[in-house]
Design a protein around this motif. Structure first.
Motif, PDB file in Angstrom:
ATOM      1  N   PRO A  24       0.730  -1.294   0.056  1.00  0.00           N
ATOM      2  CA  PRO A  24       0.063   0.129  -0.317  1.00  0.00           C
ATOM      3  C   PRO A  24       0.876   1.276   0.006  1.00  0.00           C
ATOM      4  O   PRO A  24       0.462   2.363   0.064  1.00  0.00           O
ATOM      5  CB  PRO A  24      -0.777  -0.209   1.240  1.00  0.00           C
ATOM      6  N   ILE A  25       2.054   1.147   0.023  1.00  0.00           N
ATOM      7  CA  ILE A  25       3.176   2.138   0.107  1.00  0.00           C
ATOM      8  C   ILE A  25       2.679   3.297  -0.904  1.00  0.00           C
ATOM      9  O   ILE A  25       2.252   3.105  -2.032  1.00  0.00           O
ATOM     10  CB  ILE A  25       4.366   1.655  -0.152  1.00  0.00           C
ATOM     11  N   GLN A  26       2.702   4.492  -0.250  1.00  0.00           N
ATOM     12  CA  GLN A  26       2.561   5.781  -1.339  1.00  0.00           C
ATOM     13  C   GLN A  26       3.872   6.472  -1.426  1.00  0.00           C
ATOM     14  O   GLN A  26       4.385   7.079  -0.215  1.00  0.00           O
ATOM     15  CB  GLN A  26       1.570   6.555  -0.664  1.00  0.00           C
ATOM     16  N   TYR A  27       4.177   6.736  -2.433  1.00  0.00           N
ATOM     17  CA  TYR A  27       5.455   7.514  -2.943  1.00  0.00           C
ATOM     18  C   TYR A  27       5.215   8.893  -3.167  1.00  0.00           C
ATOM     19  O   TYR A  27       4.217   9.179  -3.392  1.00  0.00           O
ATOM     20  CB  TYR A  27       6.342   6.827  -4.067  1.00  0.00           C
ATOM     21  N   VAL A 132      -0.378   5.516   8.319  1.00  0.00           N
ATOM     22  CA  VAL A 132      -1.515   6.399   7.918  1.00  0.00           C
ATOM     23  C   VAL A 132      -1.120   7.108   6.667  1.00  0.00           C
ATOM     24  O   VAL A 132      -0.599   8.391   6.410  1.00  0.00           O
ATOM     25  CB  VAL A 132      -1.884   7.315   8.999  1.00  0.00           C
ATOM     26  N   TRP A 133      -1.394   6.328   5.560  1.00  0.00           N
ATOM     27  CA  TRP A 133      -0.963   6.659   4.339  1.00  0.00           C
ATOM     28  C   TRP A 133      -1.474   8.067   3.838  1.00  0.00           C
ATOM     29  O   TRP A 133      -1.062   8.688   2.815  1.00  0.00           O
ATOM     30  CB  TRP A 133      -1.017   5.536   3.198  1.00  0.00           C
ATOM     31  N   ASP A 134      -2.729   8.473   4.124  1.00  0.00           N
ATOM     32  CA  ASP A 134      -3.121   9.774   3.831  1.00  0.00           C
ATOM     33  C   ASP A 134      -1.983  10.990   4.175  1.00  0.00           C
ATOM     34  O   ASP A 134      -2.196  12.026   3.356  1.00  0.00           O
ATOM     35  CB  ASP A 134      -4.377  10.115   4.494  1.00  0.00           C
ATOM     36  N   GLU A 143      13.596   7.760   2.244  1.00  0.00           N
ATOM     37  CA  GLU A 143      13.170   8.551   2.978  1.00  0.00           C
ATOM     38  C   GLU A 143      11.867   8.460   3.511  1.00  0.00           C
ATOM     39  O   GLU A 143      10.813   8.728   2.440  1.00  0.00           O
ATOM     40  CB  GLU A 143      13.818  10.121   2.989  1.00  0.00           C
ATOM     41  N   ALA A 144      11.105   8.420   4.834  1.00  0.00           N
ATOM     42  CA  ALA A 144       9.914   8.728   5.085  1.00  0.00           C
ATOM     43  C   ALA A 144       9.662  10.026   5.499  1.00  0.00           C
ATOM     44  O   ALA A 144      10.413  10.439   6.402  1.00  0.00           O
ATOM     45  CB  ALA A 144       9.556   7.479   6.316  1.00  0.00           C
ATOM     46  N   VAL A 145       8.618  10.745   4.981  1.00  0.00           N
ATOM     47  CA  VAL A 145       8.339  12.107   5.511  1.00  0.00           C
ATOM     48  C   VAL A 145       6.790  12.252   5.589  1.00  0.00           C
ATOM     49  O   VAL A 145       6.156  11.316   4.977  1.00  0.00           O
ATOM     50  CB  VAL A 145       8.757  13.140   4.308  1.00  0.00           C
ATOM     51  N   SER A 146       6.573  13.316   6.173  1.00  0.00           N
ATOM     52  CA  SER A 146       5.063  13.582   6.250  1.00  0.00           C
ATOM     53  C   SER A 146       4.769  14.642   5.109  1.00  0.00           C
ATOM     54  O   SER A 146       5.727  15.078   4.735  1.00  0.00           O
ATOM     55  CB  SER A 146       4.550  14.361   7.383  1.00  0.00           C
ATOM     56  N   LEU A 147       3.401  14.583   4.685  1.00  0.00           N
ATOM     57  CA  LEU A 147       3.062  15.618   3.542  1.00  0.00           C
ATOM     58  C   LEU A 147       3.393  16.991   4.123  1.00  0.00           C
ATOM     59  O   LEU A 147       3.291  17.874   3.280  1.00  0.00           O
ATOM     60  CB  LEU A 147       1.407  15.454   3.141  1.00  0.00           C
ATOM     61  N   ASP A 148       3.491  17.220   5.387  1.00  0.00           N
ATOM     62  CA  ASP A 148       3.875  18.666   5.770  1.00  0.00           C
ATOM     63  C   ASP A 148       5.584  18.983   5.683  1.00  0.00           C
ATOM     64  O   ASP A 148       5.630  20.065   6.239  1.00  0.00           O
ATOM     65  CB  ASP A 148       3.119  18.837   7.251  1.00  0.00           C
ATOM     66  N   GLY A 149       6.320  18.016   5.195  1.00  0.00           N
ATOM     67  CA  GLY A 149       7.596  18.357   5.169  1.00  0.00           C
ATOM     68  C   GLY A 149       8.396  17.993   6.492  1.00  0.00           C
ATOM     69  O   GLY A 149       9.696  18.206   6.489  1.00  0.00           O
ATOM     70  N   HIS A 162       8.360  -4.136   4.248  1.00  0.00           N
ATOM     71  CA  HIS A 162       8.783  -2.638   4.321  1.00  0.00           C
ATOM     72  C   HIS A 162       8.734  -2.352   5.760  1.00  0.00           C
ATOM     73  O   HIS A 162       8.076  -2.896   6.622  1.00  0.00           O
ATOM     74  CB  HIS A 162       7.850  -1.736   3.651  1.00  0.00           C
ATOM     75  N   ARG A 163       9.924  -1.781   6.526  1.00  0.00           N
ATOM     76  CA  ARG A 163      10.158  -1.427   7.646  1.00  0.00           C
ATOM     77  C   ARG A 163      10.471  -0.215   7.863  1.00  0.00           C
ATOM     78  O   ARG A 163      11.445   0.167   7.307  1.00  0.00           O
ATOM     79  CB  ARG A 163      11.089  -2.540   8.488  1.00  0.00           C
ATOM     80  N   TYR A 164       9.545   0.582   8.257  1.00  0.00           N
ATOM     81  CA  TYR A 164       9.731   2.117   8.601  1.00  0.00           C
ATOM     82  C   TYR A 164      10.241   2.451  10.086  1.00  0.00           C
ATOM     83  O   TYR A 164       9.801   2.410  11.112  1.00  0.00           O
ATOM     84  CB  TYR A 164       8.380   2.927   8.512  1.00  0.00           C
ATOM     85  N   CYS A 165      11.675   2.907  10.140  1.00  0.00           N
ATOM     86  CA  CYS A 165      12.468   2.987  11.277  1.00  0.00           C
ATOM     87  C   CYS A 165      12.326   4.624  11.617  1.00  0.00           C
ATOM     88  O   CYS A 165      12.698   5.378  10.621  1.00  0.00           O
ATOM     89  CB  CYS A 165      13.847   2.770  11.302  1.00  0.00           C
ATOM     90  N   ILE A 166      11.347   5.009  12.403  1.00  0.00           N
ATOM     91  CA  ILE A 166      11.053   6.338  12.757  1.00  0.00           C
ATOM     92  C   ILE A 166      11.591   6.914  13.936  1.00  0.00           C
ATOM     93  O   ILE A 166      11.577   6.358  14.879  1.00  0.00           O
ATOM     94  CB  ILE A 166       9.596   6.247  12.541  1.00  0.00           C
TER      95      ILE A 166
END
Length: 177
Positions: A24-27, A132-134, A143-149, A162-166
């Motif tokens: 479901p990944i969103q690029y 929360v892919w929205d 790189e994992a980022v929020s839509l807010d930068g 996929h493993r998101y180390c946050i």
């Protein structure tokens, strides 16, 4: 799979695999992380971050950083573990800048499994069903980022997917009212 020296996380994989088509990944593109009023963010981090996270560290990692991370294991030196264990069911993690929901965990696994994996990798480690892919995007670099930068961390896949180390300081925000 990852270099964690001096708080840095970099992935050794060069490209995304064809198995991503089932994910479901969103690029997203680099424009998400373009220069804004406060680094890559519209403004600094919220006051009163959750888990006792340091606002100065959070601001530096969230808004003025693209490659580095909190030191490995630093999330265990906060109130996170106590608060997460006390939560009945999944806990929602919010953007430390915007307050948008970014992750909800654990989902599809026990808290003990979530904690074990997070401890093993040094950072809270989320899976596809916990994102929360929205509000979250993965850039071509991983790189994992929020839509807010907000810089969140990195996608460092393993044999499970996929493993998101946050960075905990990136998801220690409070929901907007």
């Amino acid at each position: 799979d990852e270099d964690t020296s001096m708080g840095s996380t970099t992935s050794k994989r060069a490209t995304r695999s064809k198995s991503d088509m089932a994910s479901p990944i969103q690029y997203g593109g680099e424009e998400i992380m373009s220069k804004k009023a406060h680094g890559t963010c519209a403004h600094g981090v919220q006051g009163g971050l959750r888990f006792g996270c340091d606002a100065s560290t959070a601001d530096r990692i969230c808004c003025f950083n693209r490659h580095y991370a909190e030191y490995s294991g630093s999330f265990l030196k906060t109130r996170w573990l106590k608060e997460a264990k006390a939560t009945q069911g999944p806990m929602t993690y919010y953007d430390s800048v915007s307050g948008a929901p970014l992750f909800r965990a654990p989902v599809g696994r026990s808290f003990d499994d979530f904690l074990k994996e997070s401890k093993a990798h040094g950072w809270p480690s989320f899976r596809d069903d916990e994102v929360v892919w929205d509000n979250v995007r993965i850039l071509p670099s991983g790189e994992a980022v929020s839509l807010d930068g907000t810089h969140l961390g990195h996608d460092l896949p393993d044999k499970k997917g996929h493993r998101y180390c946050i960075n905990l300081v990136s998801v220690a925000g409070r929901p907007l009212e």
